[in-house]
Structure formats: structure tokens, C-alpha cells
Design a protein around this motif. Structure first.
Motif, PDB file in Angstrom:
ATOM      1  N   VAL A 117       1.069  -0.912  -0.151  1.00 17.77           N
ATOM      2  CA  VAL A 117      -0.375  -0.024  -0.104  1.00 17.77           C
ATOM      3  C   VAL A 117       0.954   1.453   0.204  1.00 17.77           C
ATOM      4  CG1 VAL A 117      -1.557   1.317   1.371  1.00 17.77           C
ATOM      5  CG2 VAL A 117      -2.077  -1.197   1.196  1.00 17.77           C
ATOM      6  N   ARG A 118       2.036   1.241   0.929  1.00 16.87           N
ATOM      7  CA  ARG A 118       3.019   2.491   1.002  1.00 16.87           C
ATOM      8  C   ARG A 118       3.708   2.421  -0.339  1.00 16.87           C
ATOM      9  NH1 ARG A 118       4.347   6.025   2.663  1.00 16.87           N
ATOM     10  NH2 ARG A 118       3.770   6.111   5.135  1.00 16.87           N
ATOM     11  N   ALA A 119       3.911   1.623  -0.927  1.00 22.72           N
ATOM     12  CA  ALA A 119       4.972   1.721  -2.376  1.00 22.72           C
ATOM     13  C   ALA A 119       4.449   2.545  -3.882  1.00 22.72           C
ATOM     14  CB  ALA A 119       5.107  -0.111  -2.715  1.00 22.72           C
ATOM     15  N   VAL A 120       2.706   1.782  -3.540  1.00 21.78           N
ATOM     16  CA  VAL A 120       1.251   1.739  -4.474  1.00 21.78           C
ATOM     17  C   VAL A 120       1.533   3.348  -4.750  1.00 21.78           C
ATOM     18  CG1 VAL A 120      -0.897   1.361  -5.561  1.00 21.78           C
ATOM     19  CG2 VAL A 120       0.889  -0.596  -5.134  1.00 21.78           C
ATOM     20  N   THR A 121       1.226   3.779  -3.401  1.00 26.11           N
ATOM     21  CA  THR A 121       0.903   4.976  -2.855  1.00 26.11           C
ATOM     22  C   THR A 121       1.726   6.142  -3.244  1.00 26.11           C
ATOM     23  OG1 THR A 121      -0.678   4.743  -0.645  1.00 26.11           O
ATOM     24  CG2 THR A 121      -0.032   6.497  -1.174  1.00 26.11           C
ATOM     25  N   ASP A 122       3.047   5.630  -2.868  1.00 20.78           N
ATOM     26  CA  ASP A 122       4.139   6.868  -2.815  1.00 20.78           C
ATOM     27  C   ASP A 122       4.661   6.761  -4.602  1.00 20.78           C
ATOM     28  OD1 ASP A 122       4.455   7.128  -0.257  1.00 20.78           O
ATOM     29  OD2 ASP A 122       6.343   5.646  -0.042  1.00 20.78           O
ATOM     30  N   ALA A 123       4.438   5.643  -5.557  1.00 18.27           N
ATOM     31  CA  ALA A 123       4.458   5.811  -6.611  1.00 18.27           C
ATOM     32  C   ALA A 123       3.486   6.607  -7.679  1.00 18.27           C
ATOM     33  CB  ALA A 123       4.637   3.655  -7.238  1.00 18.27           C
ATOM     34  N   ALA A 124       2.359   6.633  -7.012  1.00 14.72           N
ATOM     35  CA  ALA A 124       1.069   6.663  -7.877  1.00 14.72           C
ATOM     36  C   ALA A 124       1.231   8.515  -7.617  1.00 14.72           C
ATOM     37  CB  ALA A 124       0.043   6.360  -7.469  1.00 14.72           C
ATOM     38  N   TYR A 125       2.122   9.346  -5.941  1.00 15.84           N
ATOM     39  CA  TYR A 125       1.448  10.699  -5.882  1.00 15.84           C
ATOM     40  C   TYR A 125       3.262  11.093  -6.613  1.00 15.84           C
ATOM     41  CZ  TYR A 125      -3.085   9.823  -4.037  1.00 15.84           C
ATOM     42  OH  TYR A 125      -4.089   9.994  -4.390  1.00 15.84           O
ATOM     43  N   HIS A 126       4.493  10.307  -5.885  1.00 18.98           N
ATOM     44  CA  HIS A 126       5.158  11.114  -6.067  1.00 18.98           C
ATOM     45  C   HIS A 126       5.720  11.578  -7.379  1.00 18.98           C
ATOM     46  CE1 HIS A 126      10.012  11.395  -6.807  1.00 18.98           C
ATOM     47  NE2 HIS A 126      10.476  11.450  -5.638  1.00 18.98           N
ATOM     48  N   PRO A 127       5.032  11.823  -8.935  1.00 15.21           N
ATOM     49  CA  PRO A 127       5.239  12.389  -9.578  1.00 15.21           C
ATOM     50  C   PRO A 127       4.601  14.302  -9.416  1.00 15.21           C
ATOM     51  CG  PRO A 127       4.286  10.818 -10.727  1.00 15.21           C
ATOM     52  CD  PRO A 127       4.219   9.786  -9.377  1.00 15.21           C
ATOM     53  N   TYR A 128       3.803  14.004  -8.617  1.00 12.74           N
ATOM     54  CA  TYR A 128       3.384  15.676  -8.578  1.00 12.74           C
ATOM     55  C   TYR A 128       4.003  16.331  -7.298  1.00 12.74           C
ATOM     56  CZ  TYR A 128      -0.957  13.379 -10.195  1.00 12.74           C
ATOM     57  OH  TYR A 128      -1.797  13.018 -10.659  1.00 12.74           O
ATOM     58  N   VAL A 129       5.217  15.688  -6.063  1.00  8.89           N
ATOM     59  CA  VAL A 129       5.764  16.404  -5.247  1.00  8.89           C
ATOM     60  C   VAL A 129       6.103  18.312  -5.457  1.00  8.89           C
ATOM     61  CG1 VAL A 129       7.366  16.329  -3.885  1.00  8.89           C
ATOM     62  CG2 VAL A 129       5.888  14.483  -4.051  1.00  8.89           C
ATOM     63  N   ALA A 130       6.575  17.073  -6.975  1.00  7.24           N
ATOM     64  CA  ALA A 130       7.614  18.697  -7.752  1.00  7.24           C
ATOM     65  C   ALA A 130       6.822  19.562  -8.407  1.00  7.24           C
ATOM     66  CB  ALA A 130       8.579  18.458  -8.703  1.00  7.24           C
ATOM     67  N   ARG A 131       5.445  18.954  -8.928  1.00  4.09           N
ATOM     68  CA  ARG A 131       4.484  20.185  -9.240  1.00  4.09           C
ATOM     69  C   ARG A 131       3.243  21.209  -8.280  1.00  4.09           C
ATOM     70  NH1 ARG A 131      -0.464  17.667 -12.492  1.00  4.09           N
ATOM     71  NH2 ARG A 131       1.207  16.347 -14.035  1.00  4.09           N
ATOM     72  N   ILE A 132       3.616  20.339  -7.602  1.00  2.00           N
ATOM     73  CA  ILE A 132       2.888  20.749  -6.592  1.00  2.00           C
ATOM     74  C   ILE A 132       3.233  21.403  -5.433  1.00  2.00           C
ATOM     75  CG2 ILE A 132       0.186  19.990  -6.619  1.00  2.00           C
ATOM     76  CD1 ILE A 132       0.616  18.688  -4.371  1.00  2.00           C
ATOM     77  N   GLY A 133       4.242  21.276  -5.091  1.00  3.54           N
ATOM     78  CA  GLY A 133       5.427  21.976  -4.205  1.00  3.54           C
ATOM     79  C   GLY A 133       5.015  21.318  -3.042  1.00  3.54           C
ATOM     80  N   VAL A 134       4.447  20.518  -2.360  1.00  2.00           N
ATOM     81  CA  VAL A 134       4.254  19.925  -1.332  1.00  2.00           C
ATOM     82  C   VAL A 134       4.080  18.274  -1.079  1.00  2.00           C
ATOM     83  CG1 VAL A 134       3.402  21.843   0.078  1.00  2.00           C
ATOM     84  CG2 VAL A 134       1.691  20.252  -0.947  1.00  2.00           C
ATOM     85  N   VAL A 135       4.490  17.477  -0.795  1.00  2.00           N
ATOM     86  CA  VAL A 135       4.097  16.224  -0.548  1.00  2.00           C
ATOM     87  C   VAL A 135       2.274  15.588  -0.368  1.00  2.00           C
ATOM     88  CG1 VAL A 135       4.400  13.755   0.596  1.00  2.00           C
ATOM     89  CG2 VAL A 135       5.975  15.473   0.454  1.00  2.00           C
ATOM     90  N   PRO A 136       2.066  15.638  -1.372  1.00  2.00           N
ATOM     91  CA  PRO A 136       0.689  15.418  -0.989  1.00  2.00           C
ATOM     92  C   PRO A 136       0.172  14.234  -0.092  1.00  2.00           C
ATOM     93  CG  PRO A 136       1.489  14.217  -3.929  1.00  2.00           C
ATOM     94  CD  PRO A 136       2.421  14.970  -3.119  1.00  2.00           C
TER      95      PRO A 136
END
Length: 153
Positions: free
Chosen positions: A20-39
Motif C-alpha cells: 500500500v505504501r509502495a503503490v501510494t508513493d509511486a502514484a503520488y510521487h510525480p506530483y511532489v515537484a508540481r504542487i511543491g508539497v508532499v501529497p
């Protein structure tokens, strides 16, 4: 996904926590740079959510998941995460259908969710599945679009 997997959405167990952690991190990681915060889903206590019965997974190994919380009058969809390797295989569609069936089984007439305004892909996806944009609201560092789907129960 084959037909057997397509119907297999199940409650996550403690043994699924790492996936669950691995899938969540893989799915949301691309957004970190775009939104400027960790989802927020990346910072969730996955073990506690699993123990509380809020996490449902699909695939073997886990390819996607949803995190939901029932409230009086609605089901909150906290997270939908599909591993990038599973994109284009219908995993997200399967999970959104499951959430709707789960809300109906709980006799909850509405599903609510929010997404970051900079996750513009979601602004195309959710309306296709019957979600209506309700409002845009800033909550701390998060600029969020709030959606709902009325189930007509």
C-alpha cells in the motif's frame, strides 16, 4: 487485467501495508515537484487505515488501492492510487466502481473527494465518472478542488 483480477477488490490486510505504501508513493510521487508539497496520501498512516478497514486493494501484486471513510450521509474517498506500471489497464475504473458499490452497500447516498488543483489530470477523470465540482478551497498549503457524486439512494 484479466477477468479474475478485474473483480478482485478486497479489504487490505496488515500484510499489504508495504505494498500500500509502495503503490501510494509511486502514484503520488510525480506530483511532489508540481504542487511543491508532499501529497497527503503519501504521509498517511497506512497501517492505521488498514487496521480501521479503510483500505481496499486490487491486483496481485497490489496494482491499485482506495482509501475510504464513511461519514453520516456520505462516503469520503480519501485516496485513489494506481501504480504507474498498471496505468491503462482499467485499475482506476475498477476502483471507482468499487467505491460506488461500497457506498451503496453502506446506504450512503453520496461520495465526496478532493484533489489538488494542480493535479489537472483528475479534473478530466472525475467528471467522466459522474462527479460534480462543488468548490475550490485553499487549506494550508493545499489548493483543493472538492467533488461529489450523488448516488440517488
Amino acid at each position: 487485467m484479466d477477468d479474475h483480477q478485474e473483480n478482485a477488490v478486497r479489504a487490505a490486510t496488515a500484510e499489504d501495508a508495504a505494498a500500500v505504501r509502495a503503490v501510494t508513493d509511486a502514484a503520488y510521487h510525480p506530483y511532489v515537484a508540481r504542487i511543491g508539497v508532499v501529497p497527503q496520501p503519501m504521509e498517511a498512516d497506512h497501517g492505521a487505515d488498514i487496521a480501521a478497514g479503510r483500505v481496499f486493494v486490487t491486483g496481485e501484486p497490489v496494482a491499485g488501492l482506495v482509501v475510504v471513510r464513511p461519514f453520516p450521509g456520505h462516503l469520503a474517498l480519501d485516496s485513489v492510487a494506481v501504480h504507474p506500471d498498471a496505468h491503462g489497464r482499467g485499475v482506476g475504473r475498477l476502483l471507482l466502481r468499487f467505491v460506488e458499490a461500497h457506498a451503496r452497500a453502506l446506504a450512503l447516498p453520496e461520495i465526496r473527494l478532493y484533489t489538488n488543483a494542480l493535479m489537472w489530470e483528475n479534473q478530466r477523470i472525475y467528471p467522466r465518472y459522474g462527479y460534480d465540482l462543488v468548490e475550490r478551497r485553499v487549506d494550508g498549503p493545499y489548493d483543493r478542488l472538492h467533488y461529489r457524486k450523488r448516488l440517488g439512494l
